[in-house]
Design an enzyme around this catalytic site. Structure first.
Site, PDB file in Angstrom:
ATOM      1  N   LYS A  48       0.852  -1.201   0.000  1.00 29.96           N
ATOM      2  CA  LYS A  48       0.000   0.000   0.000  1.00 29.96           C
ATOM      3  C   LYS A  48       0.886   1.249   0.000  1.00 29.96           C
ATOM      4  O   LYS A  48       2.094   1.163   0.250  1.00 29.96           O
ATOM      5  CB  LYS A  48      -0.926  -0.018   1.217  1.00 29.96           C
ATOM      6  N   TYR A 108      15.766  29.956   9.840  1.00 35.34           N
ATOM      7  CA  TYR A 108      14.599  30.647  10.376  1.00 35.34           C
ATOM      8  C   TYR A 108      14.649  30.744  11.892  1.00 35.34           C
ATOM      9  O   TYR A 108      14.949  29.780  12.578  1.00 35.34           O
ATOM     10  CB  TYR A 108      13.320  29.926   9.944  1.00 35.34           C
TER      11      TYR A 108
HETATM   12  C1  LIG Z   1      -0.389  -1.751   6.752  1.00 34.51           C
HETATM   13  C2  LIG Z   1      -0.943  -3.030   7.247  1.00 34.51           C
HETATM   14  C3  LIG Z   1      -0.101  -4.136   7.454  1.00 34.51           C
HETATM   15  C4  LIG Z   1       1.409  -4.052   7.335  1.00 34.51           C
HETATM   16  O1  LIG Z   1       1.910  -3.457   8.510  1.00 34.51           O
HETATM   17  P1  LIG Z   1       3.491  -3.249   8.806  1.00 34.51           P
HETATM   18  O2  LIG Z   1       3.506  -2.759  10.188  1.00 34.51           O
HETATM   19  O3  LIG Z   1       3.980  -2.261   7.824  1.00 34.51           O
HETATM   20  O4  LIG Z   1       4.143  -4.582   8.643  1.00 34.51           O
HETATM   21  C5  LIG Z   1      -0.686  -5.332   7.825  1.00 34.51           C
HETATM   22  N1  LIG Z   1      -2.030  -5.429   8.012  1.00 34.51           N
HETATM   23  C6  LIG Z   1      -2.858  -4.384   7.851  1.00 34.51           C
HETATM   24  C7  LIG Z   1      -4.313  -4.558   8.078  1.00 34.51           C
HETATM   25  C8  LIG Z   1      -2.352  -3.153   7.470  1.00 34.51           C
HETATM   26  O5  LIG Z   1      -3.183  -2.119   7.315  1.00 34.51           O
END
Ligand SMILES: *Cc1c(COP(=O)(O)O)cnc(C)c1O
Length: 398
Positions: free
Chosen positions: A46, A270
């Site tokens: 994702k 800044y």
């Molecule tokens: C993003 C996600 C993962 C992966 O999580 P990580 O901590 O990056 O390994 C697994 N399961 C779900 C439901 C997620 O949303």
């Protein structure tokens, strides 16, 4: 109108698909399991593969059993990029209209509220693409999914969709709230197992932290769902990816664009967030928060100039930041800057900015191009060198 000459990127992310393949192997080793009975792996891609770019990581995921994404658009992007295997959509259906877009083979939808079942039920039955459904248990994370009382009724409704031909199968999914803790999953897993005890279906649990910390739990499920660890970052506080045997897949490169000698008492940046204690040489790095470098990074945040470790001074601004050239007195404009990568753990940079590695990796902006790693880059970036003339230089790319 003048024809623009191709110019070198100010900031460039390099992604090493070989590191991804290595990390996938490490995760398989962690969860073990008997041959043929080991858990299968949904490689989580994702957020455009956690900021690495789907097309850059796919070559490293040939051995993954499936890909997991957030929504249907990302699933379609995986197919378009050539992925033929199973696809899991964490967000399931966003609205009723999305049932029209279920035109993918081997599609798996996470179902986390009852309306998603209604939408599937209302779907025209003249179709060939019936998705598999993964019911999400609300668990201890409690952000989405069915709670203990809702779960069995939802399961019965989902099974009815299978009988009608709207779905292929019904499975179970849980996501832990505190998998990085030693006692983080035992209780949550026991509750989940009680809820699904009498229901048929495969079981999926375990993100990266659960794989790293609770290997037996992870190994006892049918499918696990790592994300962060695949990219070589540590899911456990106090560890770097390398410390867990992982290889960071991304390195973030920039260049020194100017150097200045400043007297003691000079305020830099800044609001004068940094004032030089003595006379010092500072360098300007062409990277800022509009590139996704964290604005919260404090004076002292590590950075490598020509392979030598030094620190950010003052506040990160939109397009640039200042670094202390004390440890690299001969660095000149054009010198290679490594902001994070195999030679500089992203976890250290994240800690100095009060955040986590995943926040930095997914936070690069559209202004930063991503390119495949060049061979031997990891070795090159860890050695001190006059980077501007190096064959492996960031700016040597077209
Ligand atoms: C993003 C996600 C993962 C992966 O999580 P990580 O901590 O990056 O390994 C697994 N399961 C779900 C439901 C997620 O949303």
């Amino acid at each position: 109108m003048s024809a623009a000459l191709p110019s070198s990127p100010r900031v460039l992310a390099r992604v090493d698909a070989g590191a991804i393949a290595h990390n996938l192997g490490v995760l398989r080793h962690w969860i073990g399991g008997a041959p043929g009975r080991a858990p299968r792996i949904w490689a989580t891609v994702k957020a455009d593969a956690y900021g690495h770019g789907l097309c850059h990581v796919l070559p490293g995921l040939a051995q993954a059993d499936g890909l997991a994404v957030l929504n249907l658009s990302e699933a379609l992007a995986c197919r378009a990029a050539g992925w033929r295997g199973p696809l899991l959509v964490y967000g399931g259906l966003q609205d009723a209209a999305e049932v029209e877009r279920l035109t993918l083979d081997d599609l798996h939808l996470v179902i986390s509220h009852a309306a998603q079942l209604d939408w599937l039920r209302a779907r025209d039955l003249v179709h060939t693409y019936a998705p598999s459904l993964w019911l999400r248990f609300a668990g201890d994370l409690n952000l989405s999914g069915f709670d203990a009382a809702e779960y069995a009724p939802a399961h019965a409704r989902a099974q009815a969709l299978v009988a009608l031909g709207h779905a292929r199968a019904v499975h179970h999914m849980n996501h832990y709230a505190a998998a990085e803790d030693e006692q983080g999953v035992a209780q949550a897993d026991a509750v989940f197992r009680r809820v699904i005890a009498d229901l048929p279906g495969l079981v999926s649990t375990s993100n990266s932290a659960a794989l790293a910390r609770h290997r037996l739990h992870a190994g006892a499920t049918d499918w696990v769902r790592p994300g962060l660890a695949l990219y070589g970052a540590s899911p456990l506080a106090g560890f770097t990816g390398a410390g867990l045997g992982l290889r960071p897949a991304m390195s973030l490169h920039s260049r020194l664009v100017a150097t200045r000698q400043v007297p003691a008492g000079t305020s830099l940046g800044y609001r004068g967030a940094y004032v030089s204690e003595g006379e010092m040489r500072v360098g300007m790095v062409s990277c800022g928060y509009a590139d996704g470098y964290p604005r919260q990074a404090q004076t002292g945040t590590p950075v490598l100039i020509d392979g030598v470790r030094t620190r950010v001074v003052g506040r990160v601004s939109m397009d640039m930041m200042a670094v202390d050239l004390g440890p690299v007195p001969h660095a000149q404009p054009g010198a290679e800057v490594l902001l994070w990568g195999p030679a500089l753990p992203v976890e250290e940079v994240a800690a100095a900015a009060g955040t986590i590695a995943a926040d930095l990796l997914t936070g690069l902006t559209g202004r930063v191009p991503v390119a495949p790693a060049v061979p031997s880059q990891a070795a090159a970036s860890s050695r001190a060198r006059d980077g501007a003339n190096s064959r492996n230089s960031v700016v040597a790319t077209r």
